[in-house]
Design a protein around this motif. Structure first.
Motif, PDB file in Angstrom:
ATOM      1  N   GLN A  25       0.873  -1.140  -0.023  1.00 17.34           N
ATOM      2  CA  GLN A  25      -0.065  -0.163   0.076  1.00 17.34           C
ATOM      3  C   GLN A  25       0.915   1.213  -0.037  1.00 17.34           C
ATOM      4  O   GLN A  25       0.624   2.220  -0.595  1.00 17.34           O
ATOM      5  N   GLY A  26       2.088   1.223   0.774  1.00 11.97           N
ATOM      6  CA  GLY A  26       2.752   2.379   0.790  1.00 11.97           C
ATOM      7  C   GLY A  26       3.446   2.426  -0.516  1.00 11.97           C
ATOM      8  O   GLY A  26       3.559   3.711  -1.088  1.00 11.97           O
ATOM      9  N   ALA A  27       3.912   1.439  -1.117  1.00 12.00           N
ATOM     10  CA  ALA A  27       4.568   1.575  -2.550  1.00 12.00           C
ATOM     11  C   ALA A  27       3.378   2.159  -3.628  1.00 12.00           C
ATOM     12  O   ALA A  27       3.950   3.032  -4.337  1.00 12.00           O
ATOM     13  N   ALA A  28       2.233   1.672  -3.355  1.00 12.54           N
ATOM     14  CA  ALA A  28       1.165   2.332  -4.508  1.00 12.54           C
ATOM     15  C   ALA A  28       0.885   3.677  -4.135  1.00 12.54           C
ATOM     16  O   ALA A  28       0.694   4.383  -5.056  1.00 12.54           O
ATOM     17  N   MET A  29       1.003   4.153  -2.847  1.00 13.04           N
ATOM     18  CA  MET A  29       1.045   5.529  -2.489  1.00 13.04           C
ATOM     19  C   MET A  29       1.991   6.522  -2.919  1.00 13.04           C
ATOM     20  O   MET A  29       1.878   7.697  -3.479  1.00 13.04           O
ATOM     21  N   VAL A  30       3.193   5.797  -2.952  1.00 11.64           N
ATOM     22  CA  VAL A  30       4.352   6.736  -3.560  1.00 11.64           C
ATOM     23  C   VAL A  30       4.100   6.645  -4.941  1.00 11.64           C
ATOM     24  O   VAL A  30       4.234   7.803  -5.597  1.00 11.64           O
ATOM     25  N   GLN A  31       3.665   5.646  -5.760  1.00 10.96           N
ATOM     26  CA  GLN A  31       3.337   5.622  -7.082  1.00 10.96           C
ATOM     27  C   GLN A  31       2.248   6.750  -7.527  1.00 10.96           C
ATOM     28  O   GLN A  31       2.361   7.499  -8.519  1.00 10.96           O
ATOM     29  N   ALA A  51       2.907   7.438   2.668  1.00 10.98           N
ATOM     30  CA  ALA A  51       3.718   6.261   2.553  1.00 10.98           C
ATOM     31  C   ALA A  51       4.677   6.018   3.847  1.00 10.98           C
ATOM     32  O   ALA A  51       4.923   4.951   4.541  1.00 10.98           O
ATOM     33  N   LYS A  52       5.166   7.231   4.317  1.00 13.16           N
ATOM     34  CA  LYS A  52       6.001   7.316   5.188  1.00 13.16           C
ATOM     35  C   LYS A  52       5.291   6.760   6.620  1.00 13.16           C
ATOM     36  O   LYS A  52       5.881   6.265   7.444  1.00 13.16           O
ATOM     37  N   VAL A  53       4.028   7.316   6.796  1.00 16.45           N
ATOM     38  CA  VAL A  53       3.325   6.648   7.746  1.00 16.45           C
ATOM     39  C   VAL A  53       3.384   5.209   8.017  1.00 16.45           C
ATOM     40  O   VAL A  53       3.322   4.326   9.094  1.00 16.45           O
ATOM     41  N   ASN A  54       2.847   4.562   6.665  1.00 18.18           N
ATOM     42  CA  ASN A  54       2.912   2.987   6.714  1.00 18.18           C
ATOM     43  C   ASN A  54       4.361   2.465   6.904  1.00 18.18           C
ATOM     44  O   ASN A  54       4.414   1.352   7.704  1.00 18.18           O
ATOM     45  N   LEU A  55       5.542   3.129   6.374  1.00 17.04           N
ATOM     46  CA  LEU A  55       6.801   2.792   6.915  1.00 17.04           C
ATOM     47  C   LEU A  55       7.015   2.733   8.449  1.00 17.04           C
ATOM     48  O   LEU A  55       7.478   1.683   8.949  1.00 17.04           O
ATOM     49  N   ALA A  78      14.801  -4.863  11.250  1.00 18.36           N
ATOM     50  CA  ALA A  78      14.776  -4.846   9.804  1.00 18.36           C
ATOM     51  C   ALA A  78      14.148  -5.941   9.425  1.00 18.36           C
ATOM     52  O   ALA A  78      14.340  -7.021   9.353  1.00 18.36           O
ATOM     53  N   CYS A  79      13.239  -5.789   8.224  1.00 14.96           N
ATOM     54  CA  CYS A  79      12.459  -6.859   7.872  1.00 14.96           C
ATOM     55  C   CYS A  79      12.226  -6.347   6.173  1.00 14.96           C
ATOM     56  O   CYS A  79      12.383  -5.408   5.853  1.00 14.96           O
ATOM     57  N   PRO A  80      12.289  -7.372   5.357  1.00 13.88           N
ATOM     58  CA  PRO A  80      12.006  -7.123   3.893  1.00 13.88           C
ATOM     59  C   PRO A  80      10.890  -6.078   3.347  1.00 13.88           C
ATOM     60  O   PRO A  80      11.148  -5.323   2.803  1.00 13.88           O
ATOM     61  N   PRO A  81       9.769  -6.154   4.068  1.00 16.09           N
ATOM     62  CA  PRO A  81       8.677  -5.189   3.704  1.00 16.09           C
ATOM     63  C   PRO A  81       9.107  -3.875   4.126  1.00 16.09           C
ATOM     64  O   PRO A  81       8.884  -2.782   2.974  1.00 16.09           O
ATOM     65  N   SER A  82       9.859  -3.626   5.053  1.00 17.20           N
ATOM     66  CA  SER A  82      10.264  -2.537   5.546  1.00 17.20           C
ATOM     67  C   SER A  82      11.492  -1.751   4.520  1.00 17.20           C
ATOM     68  O   SER A  82      11.433  -0.456   4.078  1.00 17.20           O
ATOM     69  N   ALA A  83      12.232  -2.682   3.915  1.00 21.04           N
ATOM     70  CA  ALA A  83      13.388  -2.210   3.079  1.00 21.04           C
ATOM     71  C   ALA A  83      12.776  -1.857   1.717  1.00 21.04           C
ATOM     72  O   ALA A  83      13.209  -0.911   1.314  1.00 21.04           O
ATOM     73  N   GLU A  84      11.875  -2.690   1.353  1.00 15.96           N
ATOM     74  CA  GLU A  84      11.242  -2.352   0.064  1.00 15.96           C
ATOM     75  C   GLU A  84      10.415  -1.090   0.308  1.00 15.96           C
ATOM     76  O   GLU A  84      10.550  -0.616  -0.954  1.00 15.96           O
ATOM     77  N   LEU A  85       9.732  -0.998   1.178  1.00 16.57           N
ATOM     78  CA  LEU A  85       8.976   0.357   1.229  1.00 16.57           C
ATOM     79  C   LEU A  85       9.992   1.784   1.287  1.00 16.57           C
ATOM     80  O   LEU A  85       9.743   2.508   0.794  1.00 16.57           O
ATOM     81  N   ALA A  86      10.935   1.405   2.114  1.00 19.19           N
ATOM     82  CA  ALA A  86      12.078   2.540   2.113  1.00 19.19           C
ATOM     83  C   ALA A  86      12.626   2.896   0.969  1.00 19.19           C
ATOM     84  O   ALA A  86      12.930   4.191   0.373  1.00 19.19           O
ATOM     85  N   ALA A  87      12.996   1.769   0.127  1.00 16.34           N
ATOM     86  CA  ALA A  87      13.527   1.976  -1.144  1.00 16.34           C
ATOM     87  C   ALA A  87      12.401   2.578  -2.236  1.00 16.34           C
ATOM     88  O   ALA A  87      13.036   3.529  -2.818  1.00 16.34           O
ATOM     89  N   ALA A  88      11.167   2.384  -2.184  1.00 14.03           N
ATOM     90  CA  ALA A  88      10.275   2.875  -2.993  1.00 14.03           C
ATOM     91  C   ALA A  88      10.012   4.262  -2.319  1.00 14.03           C
ATOM     92  O   ALA A  88       9.851   5.250  -3.388  1.00 14.03           O
ATOM     93  N   ILE A  89      10.289   4.734  -1.354  1.00 13.29           N
ATOM     94  CA  ILE A  89      10.190   6.130  -0.766  1.00 13.29           C
ATOM     95  C   ILE A  89      11.486   6.790  -1.175  1.00 13.29           C
ATOM     96  O   ILE A  89      11.085   8.205  -1.578  1.00 13.29           O
TER      97      ILE A  89
END
Length: 176
Positions: A108-114, A121-125, A135-146
């Motif tokens: 959802q955060g990545a879609a918000m960035v899109q 999206a930062k709230v989701n992060l 550190a978990c993979p979803p956190s790293a993915e969203l941080a990279a998208a942001i």
């Protein structure tokens, strides 16, 4: 004798109420056929067959509307089709089933960035980081998208605001 109709009605009511919960599945048990359809839909999405994947995933939801993985897969499919608003809605549906699903929060955060909603999206992060503790993979993915930011906006051609003279307009229409 006078109470017989009332007792019969009460007995029928109790029989109906007590039997309604017997045939229901628990909330955490998802239909295995629905999960198989989600796996097939994900494979189709990865193969680039987005329309077929959409059909497969919608069928999975028809089999079991509590299938959170189907909502997440539909969100990924919508994001692959460059439909971030639709993706956000599918991820929101997954989050109504489980508000602590880090995969749905990251998607959802990545879609918000899109869409350009980087602050949301930062709230989701922050929520993912609160849930993961490490550190978990979803956190790293969203941080990279942001970090990457929203895609550049496409500028469309602007319409010509000047009106050609009356004779010039007719001359261009008559030429073959």
């Amino acid at each position: 004798m006078r109470f017989s109709p009332a007792l019969l009605a009460l007995a029928a009511t109790l029989a109906c109420v007590s039997s309604s919960g017997v045939g229901q599945k628990p909330d955490n048990q998802v239909d295995p056929r629905s999960m198989a359809l989600v796996a097939r839909g994900d494979a189709l999405r990865q193969a680039g067959k987005l329309a077929e994947a959409q059909d497969m995933l919608e069928t999975a939801l028809a089999l079991d509307p509590r299938n959170r993985a189907a909502y997440v897969a539909l969100g990924r499919n919508a994001a692959a089709q460059n439909l971030p608003g639709k993706a956000v809605r599918f991820y929101r549906d997954a989050l109504t089933l489980d508000p602590n699903d880090t995969t749905a929060l990251a998607g959802q955060g990545a879609a918000m960035v899109q869409k350009g909603a980087v602050e949301r999206a930062k709230v989701n992060l922050a929520r993912i980081n609160q849930l993961c503790k490490t550190a978990c993979p979803p956190s790293a993915e969203l941080a990279a998208a942001i970090q990457k930011g929203p895609p550049p906006t496409v500028v469309t051609a602007q319409a010509n605001t000047t009106v050609p003279p009356k004779g010039a307009e007719q001359a261009t229409q008559k030429q073959p």
